[in-house]
Design an enzyme around this catalytic site. Structure first.
Site, PDB file in Angstrom:
ATOM      1  N   LYS A  81       0.898  -1.295  -0.163  1.00 17.41           N
ATOM      2  CA  LYS A  81       0.248  -0.178  -0.035  1.00 17.41           C
ATOM      3  C   LYS A  81       0.764   0.835  -0.166  1.00 17.41           C
ATOM      4  O   LYS A  81       2.283   1.182   0.966  1.00 17.41           O
ATOM      5  CB  LYS A  81      -0.976   0.236   1.173  1.00 17.41           C
ATOM      6  CG  LYS A  81      -1.901   0.994   1.415  1.00 17.41           C
ATOM      7  CD  LYS A  81      -2.886   0.929   2.313  1.00 17.41           C
ATOM      8  CE  LYS A  81      -3.529   1.822   2.750  1.00 17.41           C
ATOM      9  NZ  LYS A  81      -4.505   1.531   3.494  1.00 17.41           N
ATOM     10  N   SER A 156     -10.147   1.352   2.969  1.00 15.00           N
ATOM     11  CA  SER A 156      -9.317   2.227   2.038  1.00 15.00           C
ATOM     12  C   SER A 156      -7.973   1.155   1.311  1.00 15.00           C
ATOM     13  O   SER A 156      -7.130   1.575   0.650  1.00 15.00           O
ATOM     14  CB  SER A 156      -8.161   3.466   3.224  1.00 15.00           C
ATOM     15  OG  SER A 156      -6.926   3.038   3.851  1.00 15.00           O
ATOM     16  N   SER A 180      -9.437  -1.058   7.324  1.00 13.42           N
ATOM     17  CA  SER A 180      -9.085  -1.259   6.193  1.00 13.42           C
ATOM     18  C   SER A 180      -8.014  -2.054   5.506  1.00 13.42           C
ATOM     19  O   SER A 180      -7.896  -2.298   4.103  1.00 13.42           O
ATOM     20  CB  SER A 180      -7.466   0.189   6.507  1.00 13.42           C
ATOM     21  OG  SER A 180      -9.032   0.996   6.074  1.00 13.42           O
TER      22      SER A 180
HETATM   23  N1  GLN Z   1     -12.520   3.464   6.775  1.00 19.77           N
HETATM   24  C1  GLN Z   1     -11.965   3.799   8.618  1.00 19.77           C
HETATM   25  C2  GLN Z   1     -11.906   5.251   7.941  1.00 19.77           C
HETATM   26  O1  GLN Z   1     -12.129   5.812   7.164  1.00 19.77           O
HETATM   27  C3  GLN Z   1     -11.217   3.048   8.585  1.00 19.77           C
HETATM   28  C4  GLN Z   1      -9.946   3.232   7.523  1.00 19.77           C
HETATM   29  C5  GLN Z   1      -8.340   2.863   7.473  1.00 19.77           C
HETATM   30  O2  GLN Z   1      -8.246   1.949   8.321  1.00 19.77           O
HETATM   31  N2  GLN Z   1      -7.538   3.150   7.544  1.00 19.77           N
HETATM   32  O3  GLN Z   1     -10.590   5.865   8.846  1.00 19.77           O
END
Ligand code: GLN
Length: 490
Positions: A81, A156, A180
Site C-alpha cells: 500500500k 482504504s 482498512s
Molecule cells: N474507514 C475508516 C476511516 O475512514 C478506517 C480506515 C482505515 O482503517 N485506515 O477512518
C-alpha cells in the site's frame, strides 16, 4: 499457462520458485504483464516498478541457481500500500500533498519483505492518508472492484485488495486503522488480517491514527496470510509500540495451521449477526453452522459498548490525525504553494491545495475535539469509552475462544453511493472499528456470495497476540469449504 501461474496462491508459487520449477523472472514477468493488461481498468496500482522488479527477480534466481539460502518469499511478486515508505519510487498516500515525495528510508516491513527475498512490484492505491472505506477518496485514481467494476473495492486498502483478487500480485500489505484491511478483503473476496496492535512494526508507515494503525497481510488464502505474518511480525526497536518478544513471542504462524481446535467456543452477538443485509446474515449463519458441524459450541455474548465504537473512533482517530498531519506544512514535506507572500499564507495555501476534502474534514474534527473547552467533553470521554469497548472484548474472551460476526453490513457498494453522506460511509465500518480501539487482532475470510455474486466476509477475533489461534480457526473453515474463489479476469 500464464493464467495457471497467476492463479497459484502465494505458498504454491513460493514453493515452485524455490524448487526451481519456475523462475522468479517468469513469475515476475507474467505478473507485470497482468498489471499492464488489467491495471488501466482496475487502477489497483499507483506505481509499478518494472525494471527494479525484473532486476530483483534475476538476483533471486541467481541465488537459487547457486544454492544459496533463500528467504520464505523468494522471488514472489508482492504489492504494498502506498502509505508505507520505500527508499525507491514515491510514497504518496494517494494525496496531492505527497505527490512527489521520495522517502529517504524503507519502512521496517519493506526491509522485512526484501530480507525474505520478495519482489516488490508496485505500490497500491488507497483513500487519501487511509481515510475512507471505498478508496474513492484517493487523490489520483478510482480503484474498481474486480468482481464488478461498477463497484468500489472497499477501503482504504482498496488497491491492495483489488491487486490480490485480480491476480496482479500474489499477496499485498495493507494497513488497518478502523477496518482498512478487513473490509476491502471482504469486498474483494480475499483474506485480510489485522494483527494485534504492537505485533507488526509501524516504523515507516505514514501515521494516520497512531494508537490504532497496524500493517497486515492481504492474501488469497489463510495459509498465505500465515506465511506473510511469519515475515512481518516481531519487535522493532525503531517502533516503541511494537511489543517485546519476551512479552509476546512470535509464533510460526504457518506451521501452527495444521489440525483442529477441539471444543472451540465461538462467541456471537445475535443482534450483530442479524444486523446486516439478508445475504450477509445468511452467509454468516451458514459459516457458523460449518463450525458447529466441526463440533464448535456457540455462545451468546454481550458487547454492550460496541454500539459506541464509531462515535469513539471518529474522535480518537481524527484527534490523532489532526496532530499527525500537522507536519504537512509545505516546508517539511511535499507540496508547497509558491505564490504566497508570507509564511502563514504559504502554510494555509499549501494545506488547502494539497489535502482533499475528507482529510480536511478529519483535521477540522480532530482539532475541534482537542481544543480547550471541548477536550474533556469529547476526547477524554472517548478515551473512557474506548476502555469500556476494550473491556467488552476482555469479558467476552473469558467465555469463548473467538468472536465471529460479519466484516461489513453489506457487500461492495456502487461508486458514489455513499460519498454524499459521510456518516453512511463511516457506518460501513461498524463491525471492524472496535477491534482497533481494543487493539485485538481480526481476520476477514471469504464465506459466500450474495445474489449478485459479490463476495461476503466472515470476521473472526481472538485475544491480543493470539494470531496463531485466529489463523488456525480461519483455516478450519477454509479446509471444510470451497472458498475462496477468484473473480474472472477478461
Ligand atoms: N474507514 C475508516 C476511516 O475512514 C478506517 C480506515 C482505515 O482503517 N485506515 O477512518
Amino acid at each position: 499457462m500464464s493464467n495457471e501461474i497467476l492463479n497459484l496462491n502465494l505458498i504454491e508459487i513460493a514453493h515452485l520458485i524455490s524448487t526451481g520449477e519456475i523462475t522468479s523472472l517468469q513469475a515476475t514477468q507474467i505478473t507485470l504483464d497482468a498489471i499492464e493488461k488489467h491495471n488501466p481498468n482496475i487502477n489497483a496500482y499507483l506505481s509499478v516498478f518494472n525494471e527494479q522488479a525484473i532486476e530483483q527477480a534475476k538476483k533471486v534466481d541467481a541465488k537459487i541457481a547457486s544454492k544459496q539460502t533463500i528467504g520464505p518469499l523468494a522471488g514472489v511478486p508482492i504489492a504494498v500500500k502506498d502509505n508505507m515508505c520505500t527508499a525507491f519510487g514515491t510514497t504518496t498516500c494517494a494525496s496531492k500533498i505527497l505527490e512527489n515525495f521520495h522517502s529517504p528510508y524503507n519502512a521496517t516491513v519493506i526491509e522485512k519483505l526484501l530480507a525474505a527475498d520478495a519482489v516488490i512490484v508496485g505500490k497500491t492505491n488507497l483513500d487519501e492518508f487511509a481515510m475512507g472505506s471505498s478508496t474513492e477518496n484517493s487523490g489520483f485514481a478510482q480503484t474498481k472492484n474486480p468482481w464488478d467494476t461498477q463497484r468500489v473495492p472497499g477501503g482504504s486498502s482498496g488497491g491492495s485488495a483489488a491487486a490480490v483478487a485480480a491476480r496482479m500480485c500474489y499477496a499485498a500489505l495493507g494497513s488497518d486503522t478502523g477496518g482498512s484491511i478487513r473490509q476491502p478483503a471482504s469486498f474483494c473476496g480475499i483474506v485480510g488480517l489485522k494483527p494485534t496492535y504492537g505485533r507488526v512494526s509501524r516504523y515507516g508507515l505514514v501515521a494516520y491514527g497512531s494508537s490504532l494503525d497496524q500493517i497486515g497481510p492481504m492474501t488469497r488464502t489463510v495459509g498465505d496470510a500465515a506465511l506473510m505474518m511469519n515475515v512481518i511480525a516481531g519487535h522493532d526497536e525503531r517502533d516503541s509500540t511494537s511489543v517485546n518478544a519476551d512479552l509476546a513471542p512470535v509464533a510460526d504462524y504457518k506451521a501452527d495451521l495444521c489440525g483442529q481446535i477441539k471444543n472451540l467456543k465461538i462467541g456471537i452477538v445475535t443482534k450483530f449477526n442479524e444486523g446486516a443485509t439478508p445475504d450477509v446474515c445468511g452467509a454468516i449463519k451458514d459459516a457458523i453452522a460449518v463450525y458447529k458441524s466441526m463440533g464448535a459450541e456457540i455462545i451468546e455474548i454481550d458487547m454492550p459498548h460496541f454500539d459506541y465504537s464509531i462515535a469513539t473512533y471518529y474522535i480518537v482517530a481524527t484527534a490523532e490525525a489532526s496532530s499527525n498531519l500537522a507536519r504537512y506544512d509545505g516546508v517539511h514535506y511535499g507540496y508547497r504553494n509558491k505564490d504566497a507572500d508570507e509564511l502563514v499564507a504559504m502554510y494555509s495555501k499549501s494545506r488547502a491545495e494539497g489535502f482533499g476534502q475528507e482529510v480536511k474534514r478529519r483535521i477540522m474534527l480532530g482539532t475541534y475535539v482537542l481544543s480547550s473547552g471541548y477536550y474533556d467533553a469529547y476526547y477524554l470521554k472517548a478515551l473512557k469509552v474506548r476502555n469500556l469497548i476494550r473491556s467488552d472484548y476482555t469479558n467476552a474472551f473469558e467465555k469463548c475462544d473467538c468472536i465471529m460476526m460479519p466484516v461489513a453490513p453489506s457487500t461492495a457498494f456502487k461508486f458514489g453511493e455513499k460519498t454524499a453522506d459521510p456518516l453512511q460511509m463511516y457506518l460501513s465500518d461498524i463491525y471492524t472499528i472496535a477491534a482497533n480501539l481494543a487493539g485485538v487482532p481480526g481476520i476477514s475470510i471469504p464465506c459466500g456470495y450474495d445474489s449478485q455474486n459479490l463476495p461476503i466476509g466472515l470476521q473472526i477475533f481472538t485475544p491480543a497476540f493470539t494470531e496463531h489461534k485466529m489463523l488456525k480457526i480461519a483455516a478450519m473453515y477454509e479446509k471444510n469449504t470451497n472458498f475462496p474463489k477468484l473473480p474472472e479476469m477478461k
